[in-house]
Design a protein around this motif. Structure first.
Motif, PDB file in Angstrom:
ATOM      1  N   GLN A 167     -88.644  38.482  57.296  1.00  0.00           N
ATOM      2  CA  GLN A 167     -87.785  37.928  58.333  1.00  0.00           C
ATOM      3  C   GLN A 167     -88.458  36.726  59.016  1.00  0.00           C
ATOM      4  OE1 GLN A 167     -86.198  41.065  60.683  1.00  0.00           O
ATOM      5  NE2 GLN A 167     -85.092  39.707  62.078  1.00  0.00           N
ATOM      6  N   ALA A 168     -89.724  36.907  59.384  1.00  0.00           N
ATOM      7  CA  ALA A 168     -90.430  35.827  60.078  1.00  0.00           C
ATOM      8  C   ALA A 168     -90.563  34.597  59.187  1.00  0.00           C
ATOM      9  CB  ALA A 168     -91.799  36.305  60.519  1.00  0.00           C
ATOM     10  N   GLN A 169     -90.820  34.822  57.918  1.00  0.00           N
ATOM     11  CA  GLN A 169     -91.016  33.691  57.014  1.00  0.00           C
ATOM     12  C   GLN A 169     -89.695  32.985  56.715  1.00  0.00           C
ATOM     13  OE1 GLN A 169     -93.664  36.139  54.309  1.00  0.00           O
ATOM     14  NE2 GLN A 169     -94.663  34.164  54.152  1.00  0.00           N
TER      15      GLN A 169
ATOM     16  N   LEU B 168     -98.763  32.224  59.663  1.00  0.00           N
ATOM     17  CA  LEU B 168     -97.703  32.708  58.777  1.00  0.00           C
ATOM     18  C   LEU B 168     -96.550  31.708  58.742  1.00  0.00           C
ATOM     19  CD1 LEU B 168     -96.848  35.186  57.043  1.00  0.00           C
ATOM     20  CD2 LEU B 168     -95.518  35.929  59.003  1.00  0.00           C
ATOM     21  N   ASN B 169     -96.137  31.269  59.928  1.00  0.00           N
ATOM     22  CA  ASN B 169     -95.014  30.345  60.019  1.00  0.00           C
ATOM     23  C   ASN B 169     -95.339  29.001  59.371  1.00  0.00           C
ATOM     24  OD1 ASN B 169     -93.593  28.037  61.529  1.00  0.00           O
ATOM     25  ND2 ASN B 169     -92.358  29.820  62.113  1.00  0.00           N
TER      26      ASN B 169
ATOM     27  N   GLY C 134     -84.561  41.489  54.722  1.00  0.00           N
ATOM     28  CA  GLY C 134     -85.246  40.661  55.719  1.00  0.00           C
ATOM     29  C   GLY C 134     -84.650  39.260  55.774  1.00  0.00           C
ATOM     30  N   ALA C 135     -84.418  38.678  54.612  1.00  0.00           N
ATOM     31  CA  ALA C 135     -83.876  37.316  54.575  1.00  0.00           C
ATOM     32  C   ALA C 135     -82.484  37.292  55.185  1.00  0.00           C
ATOM     33  CB  ALA C 135     -83.837  36.817  53.129  1.00  0.00           C
ATOM     34  N   ALA C 136     -81.675  38.298  54.855  1.00  0.00           N
ATOM     35  CA  ALA C 136     -80.303  38.337  55.378  1.00  0.00           C
ATOM     36  C   ALA C 136     -80.310  38.459  56.902  1.00  0.00           C
ATOM     37  CB  ALA C 136     -79.543  39.511  54.757  1.00  0.00           C
TER      38      ALA C 136
ATOM     39  N   ILE D  97     -91.794  31.835  66.429  1.00  0.00           N
ATOM     40  CA  ILE D  97     -93.159  32.319  66.223  1.00  0.00           C
ATOM     41  C   ILE D  97     -93.473  33.386  67.260  1.00  0.00           C
ATOM     42  CG2 ILE D  97     -95.598  31.681  66.343  1.00  0.00           C
ATOM     43  CD1 ILE D  97     -94.859  28.976  65.207  1.00  0.00           C
ATOM     44  N   LEU D  98     -93.163  33.078  68.515  1.00  0.00           N
ATOM     45  CA  LEU D  98     -93.463  34.048  69.571  1.00  0.00           C
ATOM     46  C   LEU D  98     -92.714  35.361  69.328  1.00  0.00           C
ATOM     47  CD1 LEU D  98     -93.561  31.794  72.730  1.00  0.00           C
ATOM     48  CD2 LEU D  98     -95.461  32.853  71.516  1.00  0.00           C
ATOM     49  N   ARG D  99     -91.453  35.219  68.887  1.00  0.00           N
ATOM     50  CA  ARG D  99     -90.697  36.441  68.643  1.00  0.00           C
ATOM     51  C   ARG D  99     -91.314  37.231  67.492  1.00  0.00           C
ATOM     52  NH1 ARG D  99     -84.437  35.938  67.525  1.00  0.00           N
ATOM     53  NH2 ARG D  99     -85.330  34.894  65.721  1.00  0.00           N
TER      54      ARG D  99
END
Ligand SMILES: Nc1ncnc2c1ncn2[C@@H]1O[C@H](COP(=O)(O)OP(=O)(O)OP(=O)(O)O)[C@@H](O)[C@H]1O
Ligand SMILES: Nc1ncnc2c1ncn2[C@@H]1O[C@H](COP(=O)(O)OP(=O)(O)OP(=O)(O)O)[C@@H](O)[C@H]1O
Ligand SMILES: [Mg+2]
Ligand SMILES: [Mg+2]
Lengths: 328, 506, 344, 328
Positions: free
Chosen positions: C198-200, A291-292, C227-229, A41-43
């Motif tokens: 990417q984050a998700q 989001l996470n 992003g997923a990769a 999350i922080l990243r």
């Protein structure tokens, strides 16, 4: 006594909201509260936090920098292209985008301080201009390793590992961008709170006339704020390229609104009612957690925005009801 | 602090023009260390402008400034500070940063120009010490936006003291202060004087000026008229030089016939500031409400006007109970207020005189929603004539008028509303003697027309001059009632400090 | 990408051969407008390049007019192009409802229109379509085969774009047919695909932290697949395979990279789409009889088809993947002649 | 005399810039100055002008409505869905989106006026929330004629011709949206300049506290401004659906920045230095002309933004240099 308790709960209302959201996700999903996930999350918020720090600085001097998104877009493709097209060493790859960020800041400051176009207007036009420049520079292409060039040849360079380390590496188990972000937040907080220059920013923003009368070189202070804003956006751009290992076109567009949202939530952290970098950080954290956590919850993607909007309203309402109750 | 009483500051031939206005023409002025120098003049005479030139806020078009004989270039406030010149501005808000703390505002210049690293503990202690020196105990961690005008003024004073300046300019510092607080200020000035500091003191209260000052300078229409010792100055004479015509400073009290009760207030309260006020007002009566700063007068008037909401109590106008949640309700019912902070609340400074004057009766001036512009203009011209606003230009922006004329607009806009009750909160603050008597005349006329008048002020002499009946307020309560005949300054002061014991308990 | 329509083209190519030679003058220096709904990312850039390349060969000049994703702006741009008397207009990713009126106007003014994935119909128009459903089927089929028709998959997809919605149809059919494949996560954000995907994806990797929890990711758009990769690769969870749709040079590199979880994609060569679109425009300009609809068949590309020793671009892909690039679709003999004449 | 001439040229600086741009394009390209093209330009700016009128109104009361883009998105899909999913008559199709616009305006006003969250913060959160609502409503799908529904059936309705006439039809050779736009601009201009309510809006924006103490119901005035802002955005949304004959997801996103740009340029028209609807209209015209003219010039599309930004800066600089010269 009871009043005091109420007061505290209001004062820390935004933090309470963040805490509640955090605890909620932790209970719902045990994996949420894992060491790795926290750092993920922080990243994930590190880039938006850098951009938001810049926005915070411009807001402190009572300005508004709408051009940060475009600055990210430009610097991220420039950083990538310096490696991919021109095979430059790391030092050049880092300094040129930073210099560009500074130059954009100076341009904004020139229009605002010298030509005296109101801040929102000036930075809006710069936003358009820089967006155009970055697309013209790459002719609309994203920049990636050994990309084919328009003239049919292949680009000679690749995005170097040492550069990618900035966005993807780890030091002592901590992701590098997280370390950078935390250092930046603390440094800027100390700068703003404990140094003369930081207070000059607040004084200038709080009452420009009073600042002038106190002998503060307000034009130089405002210029500095916009330059720093450009600089932090440039750092955001560099990290963006390092994080995804290429220079994507228009990468910064969504970052503008998100960083503004973080700054706004930050207003209310600790009941400050004014832009502050610790608040901005927590604002970014709130957005990152949502989001996470919502992704883990498998909430349909289209309702993310409703929840995000609702939580933001809640966080803000708690504080402002409080601030106004006190005033009234 | 500098100790030489020889330190000398001189301004020679200072000229300054604004577009369309020549604010200063070849003005000479000098200030010695260890004196208080009074600067007098009608509204718009150029006093503030002259001092702004001295403190680097404005750049003079012509003229020279010397400090101890050496010519100095003052082109910024920083330059001025370097030469030990410091100014406490007339409009306190121009010099304060509302979102920062009291401590920061007191030590603003040091924080802005001092060393790089700040130690907050030390700074807060220092600010508290300075505030204590001038007899104030405002908590240093409070935000300035939460202070009253008087407290803000004190913060600015503290800043000047913190500065250890050699020359300090006080531009109408006493306007928002009560007698008591003014006395405190004078004590501070005496102390500064003893330390060799030269003070400029600007005020429209002649009594203060002749009492505290060593020398006085009078300005008129941007020119220097005279400088002389203050000791034997006659008020009438000073006023004459100020206004350029003979003038008797007095309160022209017009006789008015008292009618039935128009306003009846019972148990009105809000928080700790207004703690149960009862009063009644008759048609044609001028009711003076007097009290020290912070007594709650402004709060009371705002409650009656619906600008703040009362926690409890009843307001009955002509037998009808009012529900006041917005000023709009009060205006419709026939209760109007000329508020204390003129430039921020009384008038819209960026709008024209005409637009300001038509505001409360826009509905009457329009047909089917459309403003009848001819009507609006002739209405404005009529009022301007009646009020004696100068210049008599309906299109002039209010911010370009002098203080007294701004106040006339703030009062005048309510005249055609035909309200039953008019409230005036410190209407003579920062207004010169000429304009002051114009305002008194207006109030007298209203009373003669049978309006009920509530006049709130901490100036006991004014209240004594104008009021038919006087209520004394202290810590949110009415502590005494005096008729015109029995009222004396001593009686008022006794009542004004009556509520103190009670407050300590509460 | 040459299927059935190719036959049609050859048919009418023959017919018009007669008036080839004197055509050079009439077809010289044509002004062509390329009106796009969105111009984002490498895929679009390569498509534009294809259009420009073919037009240049035939002596035409292309003006690119993107609309930032705004259909109203796109239809305004179409109007503007008609007013400016372009000789021919190419549409990219419009919708029938938004553009039909403009298209009608163009037809009245005798300006030929070739529309790609825009659903517009009308006399004198060629509608190019890429078979989105087929692309989804190809990648999903491979996914099913690789997973042994069971496992847990993550879907990255958004609605709101016609091609996405077509791909969704195939996805639903696939899921219905394979009851043992379970969707354990789905997300997607077209506003910020690079970072949020990417984050998700990282969030889901933490939610399912064990090897084998997730079998594969199906991404309905290459921006999502990237992003997923990246998220999977950086988390070291390479047992999870990514299947994408659409392909640009950048994507191709990722698929070739043995450390990347992205193993396969299905696409029509974006450059080819551009080239073919221009060819049909020139057929129109030349007065040839053209088909109303041309379907571009997608090609399945997977890592095992690709060489390990050198990096490919999509231009070179045809050497390794059958049906990729170098499509002859829409070519006529007179056109090749014209290319030679105006070529440099 | 000479001074006066200079003054005039500054006062009308923005109009001069617009004029120069116009003449330039007319000379370069004979097709630019055709009857059809002029009306196409006007039609192309009609939607953004409606949205920008709303933004102008909120700015007049010293507020800022960031939610207009989302309002357009929501109302455009609602309008389309009422026809496509529910086969409602035209009257319903028009009134429901307008009611939604009003409701969003009321929500903004509630947060700003009652809860007293600062305008930018409040409308930003509403922006997110409404964006989420509109996606949730359609589950992320765009709405078009006889679309397949998530449950496998086909939507029964189509976007009706009479509805599309609003966006695509003509009356006496003039495009309907252009007529609507011009009527709206003139009506709002008259409203703002000649009526009591318009005056109240400006006065409230100029100094809220002084206005309140003059007996103006400032809270009602501000509420009205936000409601009107929502209403005009809703009209924009309806026209959007009528123009493209379907309800696209996220249709309003690009409209926010564009309408803000139009309003900002409008500040400087006639040297006003404050928001005004005639200025807003000319701001929209300038942007429309640039887009149309540059397209004709065959300038590479990625440099559009540079030129747009440059011309906007020029228009603003001329005015603000002038305004500040006068003040100083
Ligand atoms: N910034 C300015 N722009 C234009 N005119 C100004 C400006 N400042 C002052 N003036 C004009 O200069 C003249 C002198 O004003 P100044 O404020 O010095 O008067 P003053 O003597 O301090 O009056 P007061 O007793 O009301 O404070 C007035 O006519 C005023 O309108
Ligand atoms: N010197 C002071 N120290 C502390 N509090 C003060 C001081 N001056 C004013 N206050 C605060 O202001 C409140 C009342 O303010 P208000 O303006 O209503 O009084 P007022 O009688 O109208 O004074 P003024 O004469 O300034 O108009 C008091 O309750 C008090 O808290
Ligand atoms: Mg003054
Ligand atoms: Mg008071």
């Amino acid at each position: 006594m009871k009043d005091k308790l109420l007061d505290i709960s209001f004062r820390y209302g935004t933090l309470v909201v963040i805490g509640v959201v955090f605890i909620f996700f932790s209970i719902i999903n045990p994996n949420f509260l894992s060491y790795d996930n926290i750092f993920d999350i922080l990243r994930s918020i590190s880039i938006v936090t850098f951009v938001a720090i810049g926005v915070t600085l411009s807001q402190i001097v009572d300005g508004f920098d709408l051009s940060v998104g475009s600055t990210v877009s430009l610097t991220t493709v420039v950083a990538a292209s310096l490696m991919v097209w021109y095979e430059q060493p790391l030092i050049v790859v880092l300094t040129v985008p930073l210099a560009i960020g500074i130059a954009i800041g100076l341009l904004n400051a020139f229009l605002i301080v010298k030509v005296r176009i109101p801040d929102l207007l000036a930075t809006l036009t710069v936003m358009y201009t820089i967006a155009g420049v970055h697309k013209t520079y790459t002719q609309g292409f994203s920049v990636y390793n050994n990309m084919p060039m328009p003239d049919g040849t292949t680009a000679p360079g690749v995005v170097s590992e040492s550069f990618k380390w900035l966005g993807q590496g780890k030091v002592l188990g901590l992701p590098v961008p997280v370390i950078l972000m935390i250092v930046a937040v603390i440094a800027v907080h100390i700068f703003l709170t404990y140094t003369r220059w930081g207070r000059q920013l607040y004084i200038t923003g709080g009452n420009r006339e009073a600042a002038r009368l106190s002998g503060i070189p307000v034009n130089r202070v405002r210029t500095a704020a916009y330059v720093l804003s450009g600089l932090f956006a440039a750092v955001g751009g560099i990290l963006f390229a390092a994080r995804i290992g290429s220079g994507q076109i228009d990468a910064g567009v969504p970052l503008l609104m998100e960083s503004v949202a973080a700054v706004f939530v930050g207003y209310s952290v600790l009941g400050a009612g004014k832009p502050n970098v610790i608040g901005t950080f927590f604002g970014a954290v709130l957005i990152g957690i949502l989001l996470n956590g919502l992704t883990m919850l498998n909430v349909p993607y289209f309702s993310f925005d409703i929840i995000k909007g609702g939580v933001l309203v809640l966080a803000l309402a708690v504080t402002f009801v409080h601030l106004n109750r006190r005033k009234a | 602090m500098a100790t030489t009483s020889q330190s000398l500051l001189q301004m020679k031939g200072i000229t300054k023009s604004f577009p369309g206005v020549r604010a200063l023409s070849a003005v000479d002025f000098d200030l010695r260390g260890g004196e208080v120098h009074g600067l007098l003049g009608a509204n718009g005479a150029g006093k503030s402008t002259l001092m702004k030139v001295l403190s680097g806020a404005y750049l003079a078009d012509e003229g020279a400034i010397t400090v101890e004989g050496k010519p100095v270039q003052i082109s910024s406030p920083k330059d001025a500070m370097r030469h030990g010149i410091y100014c406490v501005y007339q409009e306190v808000d121009t010099a304060l940063v509302p979102e920062l703390t009291v401590a920061e505002n007191v030590l603003l210049d040091r924080i802005a120009n001092g060393r790089t690293w700040l130690r907050w503990g030390a700074l807060n202690r220092e600010a508290a010490k300075i505030l204590k020196m001038i007899g104030s105990e405002i908590p240093v961690r409070l935000k300035v936006s939460q202070l009253t005008i008087a407290q803000k003024q004190l913060v600015l004073l503290a800043r000047a003291v913190a500065h250890e300046a050699r020359f300090i300019i006080f531009d109408e510092p006493t306007a928002p202060l009560s007698l008591e607080e003014s006395e405190q200020l004078f004590a501070i000035m005496e102390r500064l004087k003893a330390g060799g500091v030269g003070c400029v003191f600007i005020s429209h209260r002649l009594a203060e000026v002749t009492r505290i000052c060593d020398r006085i300078t009078v300005m008129r229409d941007g020119s220097h008229v005279l400088t002389r010792s203050a000791k034997d100055a006659e008020h009438a004479e000073i006023i004459e030089t100020m206004l350029g015509k003979t003038f008797a400073e007095e309160f022209p009290k017009l006789p008015a016939k008292l009618g039935g009760t128009v306003l009846e207030v019972t148990g009105l309260r809000r928080g700790t500031k207004v703690r149960g006020v009862d009063l009644s007002l008759r048609e044609g009566e001028i009711l003076g409400i007097v009290g020290l700063v912070g007594a709650g007068k402004t709060e009371l008037s705002r409650l009656l006007f619906g600008a703040d909401r009362a926690d409890g109590g009843e307001v009955v106008l002509r037998g009808k109970r009012l529900r006041l949640s917005e000023p709009e309700d009060a205006v419709r019912a026939g209760v109007v207020l000329v508020p204390e902070e003129r430039r921020k609340q009384g008038v819209l400074v960026d709008e024209s005189v005409q637009h300001n004057l038509s505001l409360p009766i826009l509905r009457r001036l329009s047909a089917a929603g459309f403003i009848r512009r001819g009507e609006e203009r002739s209405h404005a011209e009529r009022l301007i004539g009646q009020l004696g606003v100068k210049p008599a230009l309906p299109g002039r922006a209010v911010k370009h008028l002098s203080g007294g004329n701004q106040q006339k607009v703030a009062v005048g806009k309510w005249l055609p509303t035909d309200a039953a009750v008019y409230m005036f909160d410190e209407p003579t603050k920062g207004v010169d003697v000429g304009a002051k008597s114009d305002i008194f005349r207006l109030i007298g006329q209203l009373a003669q027309e049978g309006k009920g008048i509530i006049y709130l002020s901490c100036e006991i002499s004014e209240i004594l001059g104008i009021a038919d009946r006087i209520l004394v307020m202290s810590y949110g309560r009415i502590t005494g009632e005096l008729s015109r005949d029995e009222a004396t300054a001593e009686a008022i002061l006794t009542y004004a400090s009556a509520g103190e014991a009670e407050r300590v308990e509460g | 990408a040459c299927g059935k329509p190719a036959a049609e083209t050859t048919a009418n190519a023959g017919k018009t051969q007669g008036n080839t030679t004197d055509n050079k003058g009439a077809l010289a220096d044509k002004k062509i407008a390329l009106i796009m709904r969105q111009n984002l990312g490498t895929f679009s850039a390569q498509y534009v390049e294809g259009v420009k390349e073919q037009a240049a060969k035939l002596g035409g000049k292309v003006t690119v007019i993107p609309a930032d994703g705004d259909l109203a702006k796109m239809s305004s741009n179409l109007d503007a192009a008609i007013n400016q008397k372009f000789d021919g207009i190419l549409l990219d990713h419009g919708t029938a409802e938004a553009l039909q009126a403009g298209v009608q106007k163009a037809v009245e003014k005798k300006i030929p229109i070739i529309a790609f994935d825009s659903n517009v119909k009308g006399e004198g128009i060629v509608a190019l379509e890429q078979n989105d459903q087929k692309m989804a089927e190809l990648t999903l089929g491979q996914l099913g085969k690789d997973a042994g028709n069971k496992g847990n998959i993550v879907k990255v997809w958004v609605a709101g774009f016609p091609p996405m919605e077509s791909r969704e149809i195939a996805y639903k059919a696939f899921m219905n047919a394979n009851k043992e494949i379970k969707e354990i996560g789905k997300f997607g954000n077209a506003q910020n695909p690079a970072l949020d995907t990417q984050a998700q994806m990282e969030a889901l990797l933490k939610k399912y932290p064990n090897k084998g929890d997730i079998t594969a990711v199906w991404a309905a758009w290459d921006e999502f697949a990237k992003g997923a990769a990246r998220a999977i690769q950086q988390a070291g969870r390479n047992e999870i395979k990514v299947y994408g749709i659409d392909m640009s040079d950048e994507d191709l590199q990722m698929i070739q990279d043995p450390n990347s979880p992205w193993v396969a994609s299905a696409a029509v060569d974006p450059k080819d789409i551009g080239r073919i679109q221009v060819r049909y425009l020139y057929q129109k300009l030349n007065g040839d009889k053209t088909p109303e609809k041309v379907v571009l068949e997608p090609v399945y590309v997977s890592r095992d088809q690709l060489p390990k020793d050198k990096k490919l671009t999509t231009d070179q892909l045809s050497e390794y993947v059958k049906g990729w690039g170098n499509s002859q679709q829409g070519y006529t003999d007179w056109m090749k002649e014209l290319e030679k004449q105006s070529g440099k």
